[in-house]
Design a protein around this motif. Structure first.
Motif, PDB file in Angstrom:
ATOM      1  N   THR A 150       0.822  -1.245  -0.006  1.00  0.00           N
ATOM      2  CA  THR A 150       0.185   0.031   0.107  1.00  0.00           C
ATOM      3  C   THR A 150       0.768   1.221   0.054  1.00  0.00           C
ATOM      4  O   THR A 150       1.935   1.373   0.602  1.00  0.00           O
ATOM      5  CB  THR A 150      -0.924   0.040   1.213  1.00  0.00           C
ATOM      6  OG1 THR A 150      -1.778  -1.177   1.114  1.00  0.00           O
ATOM      7  CG2 THR A 150      -1.778   1.267   1.416  1.00  0.00           C
ATOM      8  N   ILE A 151       0.451   2.239  -0.921  1.00  0.00           N
ATOM      9  CA  ILE A 151       1.248   3.386  -0.707  1.00  0.00           C
ATOM     10  C   ILE A 151       0.444   4.433  -0.703  1.00  0.00           C
ATOM     11  O   ILE A 151      -0.894   4.561  -0.959  1.00  0.00           O
ATOM     12  CB  ILE A 151       2.200   3.670  -2.181  1.00  0.00           C
ATOM     13  CG1 ILE A 151       0.969   3.642  -3.358  1.00  0.00           C
ATOM     14  CG2 ILE A 151       3.119   2.728  -2.249  1.00  0.00           C
ATOM     15  CD1 ILE A 151       1.751   4.110  -4.498  1.00  0.00           C
ATOM     16  N   THR A 152       0.787   5.701  -0.072  1.00  0.00           N
ATOM     17  CA  THR A 152      -0.050   6.696   0.086  1.00  0.00           C
ATOM     18  C   THR A 152       0.504   7.956  -0.834  1.00  0.00           C
ATOM     19  O   THR A 152       1.785   8.504  -0.981  1.00  0.00           O
ATOM     20  CB  THR A 152       0.083   7.455   1.296  1.00  0.00           C
ATOM     21  OG1 THR A 152      -0.402   6.364   2.336  1.00  0.00           O
ATOM     22  CG2 THR A 152      -0.684   8.644   1.595  1.00  0.00           C
TER      23      THR A 152
ATOM     24  N   VAL B 239      -3.519   2.055  -3.716  1.00  0.00           N
ATOM     25  CA  VAL B 239      -3.245   3.332  -3.741  1.00  0.00           C
ATOM     26  C   VAL B 239      -4.047   4.109  -2.751  1.00  0.00           C
ATOM     27  O   VAL B 239      -5.159   4.086  -3.152  1.00  0.00           O
ATOM     28  CB  VAL B 239      -2.875   3.968  -5.000  1.00  0.00           C
ATOM     29  CG1 VAL B 239      -2.551   5.358  -5.056  1.00  0.00           C
ATOM     30  CG2 VAL B 239      -2.042   3.166  -5.934  1.00  0.00           C
ATOM     31  N   LYS B 240      -3.724   5.033  -1.942  1.00  0.00           N
ATOM     32  CA  LYS B 240      -4.454   5.780  -1.086  1.00  0.00           C
ATOM     33  C   LYS B 240      -4.098   7.320  -1.544  1.00  0.00           C
ATOM     34  O   LYS B 240      -3.104   7.766  -1.091  1.00  0.00           O
ATOM     35  CB  LYS B 240      -4.382   5.512   0.417  1.00  0.00           C
ATOM     36  CG  LYS B 240      -5.231   6.613   1.475  1.00  0.00           C
ATOM     37  CD  LYS B 240      -4.991   6.198   2.604  1.00  0.00           C
ATOM     38  CE  LYS B 240      -5.728   7.046   3.653  1.00  0.00           C
ATOM     39  NZ  LYS B 240      -5.482   6.979   4.847  1.00  0.00           N
ATOM     40  N   VAL B 241      -4.998   7.994  -2.234  1.00  0.00           N
ATOM     41  CA  VAL B 241      -4.631   9.425  -2.534  1.00  0.00           C
ATOM     42  C   VAL B 241      -5.275  10.298  -1.571  1.00  0.00           C
ATOM     43  O   VAL B 241      -6.596  10.154  -1.297  1.00  0.00           O
ATOM     44  CB  VAL B 241      -5.336   9.656  -3.974  1.00  0.00           C
ATOM     45  CG1 VAL B 241      -4.830  11.030  -4.321  1.00  0.00           C
ATOM     46  CG2 VAL B 241      -4.611   8.841  -4.944  1.00  0.00           C
TER      47      VAL B 241
ATOM     48  N   ALA C 249       5.820   2.875  -5.094  1.00  0.00           N
ATOM     49  CA  ALA C 249       5.817   4.262  -5.302  1.00  0.00           C
ATOM     50  C   ALA C 249       6.163   4.562  -6.647  1.00  0.00           C
ATOM     51  O   ALA C 249       5.841   5.413  -7.360  1.00  0.00           O
ATOM     52  CB  ALA C 249       6.703   4.953  -4.211  1.00  0.00           C
ATOM     53  N   TYR C 250       7.702   3.994  -7.342  1.00  0.00           N
ATOM     54  CA  TYR C 250       7.985   4.239  -8.291  1.00  0.00           C
ATOM     55  C   TYR C 250       7.329   3.683  -9.474  1.00  0.00           C
ATOM     56  O   TYR C 250       6.804   4.195 -10.475  1.00  0.00           O
ATOM     57  CB  TYR C 250       9.502   3.809  -8.596  1.00  0.00           C
ATOM     58  CG  TYR C 250      10.048   4.041  -9.838  1.00  0.00           C
ATOM     59  CD1 TYR C 250      10.480   5.186 -10.312  1.00  0.00           C
ATOM     60  CD2 TYR C 250       9.989   2.922 -10.960  1.00  0.00           C
ATOM     61  CE1 TYR C 250      10.978   5.378 -11.493  1.00  0.00           C
ATOM     62  CE2 TYR C 250      10.531   3.236 -12.094  1.00  0.00           C
ATOM     63  CZ  TYR C 250      11.002   4.547 -12.527  1.00  0.00           C
ATOM     64  OH  TYR C 250      11.474   4.854 -13.809  1.00  0.00           O
ATOM     65  N   ALA C 251       6.352   2.639  -9.215  1.00  0.00           N
ATOM     66  CA  ALA C 251       5.561   2.049 -10.353  1.00  0.00           C
ATOM     67  C   ALA C 251       4.660   2.963 -10.569  1.00  0.00           C
ATOM     68  O   ALA C 251       3.994   3.259 -11.687  1.00  0.00           O
ATOM     69  CB  ALA C 251       4.929   0.732  -9.868  1.00  0.00           C
ATOM     70  N   PHE C 252       3.919   3.706  -9.344  1.00  0.00           N
ATOM     71  CA  PHE C 252       2.731   4.695  -9.765  1.00  0.00           C
ATOM     72  C   PHE C 252       3.474   5.925 -10.319  1.00  0.00           C
ATOM     73  O   PHE C 252       2.714   6.549 -11.216  1.00  0.00           O
ATOM     74  CB  PHE C 252       2.282   5.011  -8.212  1.00  0.00           C
ATOM     75  CG  PHE C 252       1.352   5.952  -8.280  1.00  0.00           C
ATOM     76  CD1 PHE C 252      -0.180   5.577  -8.627  1.00  0.00           C
ATOM     77  CD2 PHE C 252       1.294   7.345  -8.187  1.00  0.00           C
ATOM     78  CE1 PHE C 252      -1.231   6.559  -8.684  1.00  0.00           C
ATOM     79  CE2 PHE C 252       0.267   8.338  -8.234  1.00  0.00           C
ATOM     80  CZ  PHE C 252      -0.991   7.660  -8.550  1.00  0.00           C
TER      81      PHE C 252
END
Length: 430
Positions: free
Chosen positions: A39-41, A68-70, A325-328
């Motif tokens: 999970t990334i923010t 993904v949490k925006v 994070a880099y993938a996003f």
């Protein structure tokens, strides 16, 4: 002795099993560069955050193991939380953060270890996918990507078609700033409208665009201050001439610009392309009455291109899930559908050059006088001069705004005001 060895062997096997289980758990949680997971923010604001949220569904089709949490903040709150988190060595920071380009040098200077080197993560392969000016804005002094390009703001002059027609002014005849001033006098006489809005004490956006036309910001390519340079004096003299001819509406910030646009008290608004969305949204009844031409040059045949605004994505180096994070970041800034989503829904002009082949960039806009308004901006992206941004951008902008106010409101000479601003900035930097 055998009993002791058996016990020791059992203990070793138990430890190995635990280590193996821990390793598998971490891998499932964060994955790797080829198979990111976890999970990334992501931090953003306003329509930028909305665009990122809308892009998550397609991203997760490619990376189903990444959630993904925006989080959507007011931009001021975002920067405050970011600064506090970086000062606390990463406490409470996201995995990805949106940042306006002019702020990037200040943050990377103050926190040199605060953000990941995207070149080392592989982003350098996209260097030719963006225009040179945008690439320069997101690279450090060694040419490494510290941020991934997202939107940009190629600039032009939005103008009221009906006002120009009433004053018998052909926008194609406006090639230089002197032409612009002469046209403004005719338009004001015919319509009563002033030529452009400027928040005189607080905003030097017109000056910024004029400087970039000449290949400069507040600094040259070597980082030397340019506030009292011939280019700066020339730019401020044009602004003073506009004011002396009573062609400047002294407005109050963003709301003042929008109000002047809606109520027709100005005939033009020199601004970034992203202002198209604001005009259409705030003045729907003026459909067909707005169009755009390129910035006037300082001399006939001179450069008419500049950029105003734009933002990019950074990865805080303290992120515990760099792969995801880099993938996003990689996906969001290079996926054409995601770039077009922000453009079509919110008017965010993409920096990814391949998007400019889409029909939305070539078709005529009914709102903007049936002209190919977005193609006009897309056509100049590669011609916008590269400029030098550094950690003192905000200080320089404030001092230039102060100088502008002293010139226009207190009748201080252009040369004296800019020379004082130059000295003050030199002292503050020292």
């Amino acid at each position: 002795m055998k009993k002791y060895l058996s016990v020791l062997l059992a203990a070793l096997l138990l430890m190995l099993s635990a280590c193996s289980n821990n390793s598998s758990g971490n891998e499932a949680k964060t994955g790797d560069s080829k198979h990111p997971a976890g999970t990334i923010t992501v931090w953003g604001w306003d329509v930028a955050a909305a665009t990122m949220k809308a892009s998550v569904e397609k991203f997760q089709k490619k990376y189903p193991d990444v959630k993904v949490k925006v989080e959507d903040f007011n931009s001021g709150d975002l920067y405050e939380k970011l600064t506090v988190g970086l000062a606390a060595r990463g406490s409470g920071l996201p995995d990805v953060v949106l940042m306006e380009d002019e702020r990037i040098p200040g943050y990377t200077f103050q926190f040199p270890q605060g953000f990941s080197n995207l070149t080392k993560l592989g982003y350098d392969k996209y260097k030719d996918s963006f225009n040179p000016a945008k690439v320069a804005a997101v690279q450090d002094k060694d040419g490494n990507f510290v941020a991934a390009p997202w939107d940009i703001g190629p600039a032009g002059v939005f103008y009221r078609v009906d006002y120009f027609e009433k004053a018998s002014v052909d926008p194609k005849s406006i090639e230089t700033w002197d032409d612009y001033i002469a046209a403004g006098k005719k338009i004001k006489e015919a319509t009563g409208a002033k030529m452009l809005p400027i928040d005189i004490p607080n905003y030097d956006g017109i000056f910024q665009m004029m400087m970039q036309q000449q290949g400069l910001s507040y600094f040259d390519q070597d980082g030397k201050i340019t506030l009292d340079s011939p280019e700066a004096v020339g730019a401020m003299n044009v602004i003073k001439k506009l004011h002396d001819e009573d062609l400047v509406l002294n407005n109050n910030g963003w709301d003042g610009i929008v109000t002047a646009t809606v109520n027709g008290t100005v005939a033009t608004v020199p601004y970034g392309v992203w202002y198209t969305g604001s005009i259409m949204d705030q003045a729907p009844d003026l459909k067909g009455k707005w169009d755009v031409f390129y910035l006037p040059s300082f001399e006939k045949g001179g450069n008419r291109y500049a950029n105003l605004g734009g933002s990019s994505l950074l990865i805080p180096s303290t992120s515990k899930n760099q792969s995801a994070a880099y993938a996003f970041v990689d996906f969001f800034t290079t996926d054409q559908d995601s770039q077009m989503l922000g453009f079509e829904k919110y008017g965010l002009f993409p920096s990814l050059k391949e998007t400019y082949n889409a029909p939305q960039f070539t078709e005529n806009s009914e709102y903007f006088n049936n002209s190919p308004v977005f193609k006009k901006f897309a056509d100049i992206v590669d011609d916008v001069p590269k400029i030098h941004l550094n950690e003192n951008f905000a200080k320089a902008s404030k001092l230039t705004s102060n100088a502008q106010a002293a010139i226009l409101l207190e009748n201080k000479s252009v040369e004296a005001a800019l020379k004082d601003a130059q000295k003050q900035l030199e002292n503050e930097i020292k």
